[in-house]
Design an enzyme around this catalytic site. Structure first.
Site, PDB file in Angstrom:
ATOM      1  N   TYR A  84       1.093  -4.898  13.309  1.00 40.03           N
ATOM      2  CA  TYR A  84       0.078  -4.088  12.642  1.00 40.03           C
ATOM      3  C   TYR A  84      -0.745  -3.312  13.662  1.00 40.03           C
ATOM      4  CZ  TYR A  84      -3.489  -2.731   9.296  1.00 40.03           C
ATOM      5  OH  TYR A  84      -4.340  -2.001   8.513  1.00 40.03           O
ATOM      6  N   ASP A 119      -2.472  -4.399   3.480  1.00 44.72           N
ATOM      7  CA  ASP A 119      -2.582  -4.560   4.934  1.00 44.72           C
ATOM      8  C   ASP A 119      -3.452  -5.758   5.317  1.00 44.72           C
ATOM      9  OD1 ASP A 119      -0.968  -2.409   5.322  1.00 44.72           O
ATOM     10  OD2 ASP A 119      -2.567  -0.988   5.780  1.00 44.72           O
ATOM     11  N   GLU A 155       0.805  -1.224   0.000  1.00 47.20           N
ATOM     12  CA  GLU A 155       0.000   0.000   0.000  1.00 47.20           C
ATOM     13  C   GLU A 155       0.839   1.275   0.000  1.00 47.20           C
ATOM     14  OE1 GLU A 155      -3.398   0.345   2.553  1.00 47.20           O
ATOM     15  OE2 GLU A 155      -3.671  -1.827   2.652  1.00 47.20           O
TER      16      GLU A 155
END
Length: 365
Positions: free
Chosen positions: A348, A131, A58
């Site tokens: 994350y 993600d 991303e």
């Protein structure tokens, strides 16, 4: 992946000589005309191998870090987030046709998609490494639609921390796209659009131009209204708290004690007269400790941060805004340079999970 049949000069000459026959009797086409020969596949295979493998992430910062991990044979490019979305100028949802969404390429993403298409065309395999959440899965799905990747192809890789081992292990175990997550994201997005387009004009007419309403704002407004009703319906009751500052003989520090009972029964002063009467009775009194309790308590380390706890602690201890907190956390997740080596420092960040990296657990402190 689709293969290109490169026709040689001799094959082209043979095909030209066979054109009249092909028109008269199509059924007599040669096997070479129906299916590319093994010899004709070799140039395409060489070109694909030269192109290596393509990894789509991303953010450019993440792409830079992962490029160092994978080395030669891999090309890492960034999609810069979402590449397609519902149009802003219209509803973009066909309500009469099973709520079918209409997606368009986002403004400014055309060049990004052209670059990704070009790299994918020259690659022998494409990995979608967006993600590891609902939005990331949806971005991978949109990219697969643009690049012509089938739903049964194992093109999706997921990692929860950006470290060499995590990325390389993800490359070894690709999976198919999780269409349940994709559907969940689409349902959320369509609900936002349906509610927003229906409710926002009402706010413009009744409150103020430019306000927006949607899936989150509507529920939050309802919660605020319910809370306001509770506040207005609350009947205040007067009560008084009686405390005394005590200290042992020759002690430098004092502590606060609160009156909780009177004559062995729970007591709470309901008015100023009662409170002052108790205060007068306690003036000049001597105090003693009726009971001392000793014990051991175990204190455990707090669990890892979730997104909400991270934002709350950053605001409480450092006065950070939510935007600043998430910006710093994103930088730590994408990777920073340490002694010339870029690596991710946190797992994350947009999650309610309290999982700890297995790689971090294996390291002895």
């Amino acid at each position: 992946m689709a293969e290109t049949h490169k026709t040689t000069a001799n094959e082209e000459k043979i095909n030209q000589e066979k054109k009249p026959a092909a028109k008269k009797a199509p059924a007599k086409k040669t096997a070479a005309a129906k299916k590319p020969s093994a010899a004709s596949k070799k140039p395409a295979a060489k070109r694909s191998a030269k192109g290596g493998k393509l990894v789509v992430v991303e953010s450019p910062a993440k792409a830079k870090t992962i490029t160092k991990f994978l080395g030669k044979g891999y090309k890492v490019v960034a999609s810069n987030g979402h590449v397609r979305d519902l149009p802003k100028s219209q509803l973009g949802v066909d309500v009469e046709n099973d709520f079918t969404p209409k997606y368009i390429t986002l403004r400014g993403r055309g060049e990004v998609l052209d670059r990704i298409r070009k790299e994918a065309k020259n690659a022998d395999r494409v990995y979608l490494a967006t993600d590891p959440d609902r939005e990331g899965e949806a971005i991978s799905w949109h990219l697969s639609q643009v690049l012509g990747i089938g739903e049964d192809e194992e093109c999706r890789i997921v990692f929860n921390e950006i470290t060499p081992n995590a990325v390389k292990n993800a490359i070894k175990s690709p999976r198919k796209l999780d269409l349940d997550l994709v559907d969940a994201q689409q349902a959320r997005r369509l609900l936002d659009r349906l509610v927003g387009y229906k409710l926002s004009p009402l706010l413009w007419a009744k409150v103020r131009k430019g306000l927006s309403a949607g899936r989150v704002q509507s529920v939050a407004t309802r919660i605020l209204c319910d809370r306001e009703d509770e506040i207005r319906a609350f009947v205040p009751e007067e009560y008084w708290v009686i405390t005394a500052m005590l200290a042992a003989d020759k002690a430098k520090k004092s502590f606060e004690a609160k009156l909780v009972s009177k004559n062995g029964e729970k007591y709470e002063a309901k008015c100023e007269a009662d409170a002052m009467a108790v205060k007068t009775a306690l003036e000049g009194a001597t105090y003693r400790a009726a009971e001392v309790k000793k014990g051991e308590k175990q204190r455990y380390a707090p669990p890892p941060f979730t997104t909400s706890n991270l934002q709350q602690e950053a605001a409480r201890k450092f006065g950070f805004t939510t935007k600043r907190t998430m910006l710093i956390a994103q930088q730590l997740y994408e990777g920073v340079e340490i002694k010339g080596v870029g690596t991710g420092l946190v797992t994350y960040i947009r999650t309610d999970s309290v999982r700890v990296s297995s790689e971090a657990q294996s390291v002895r402190i």
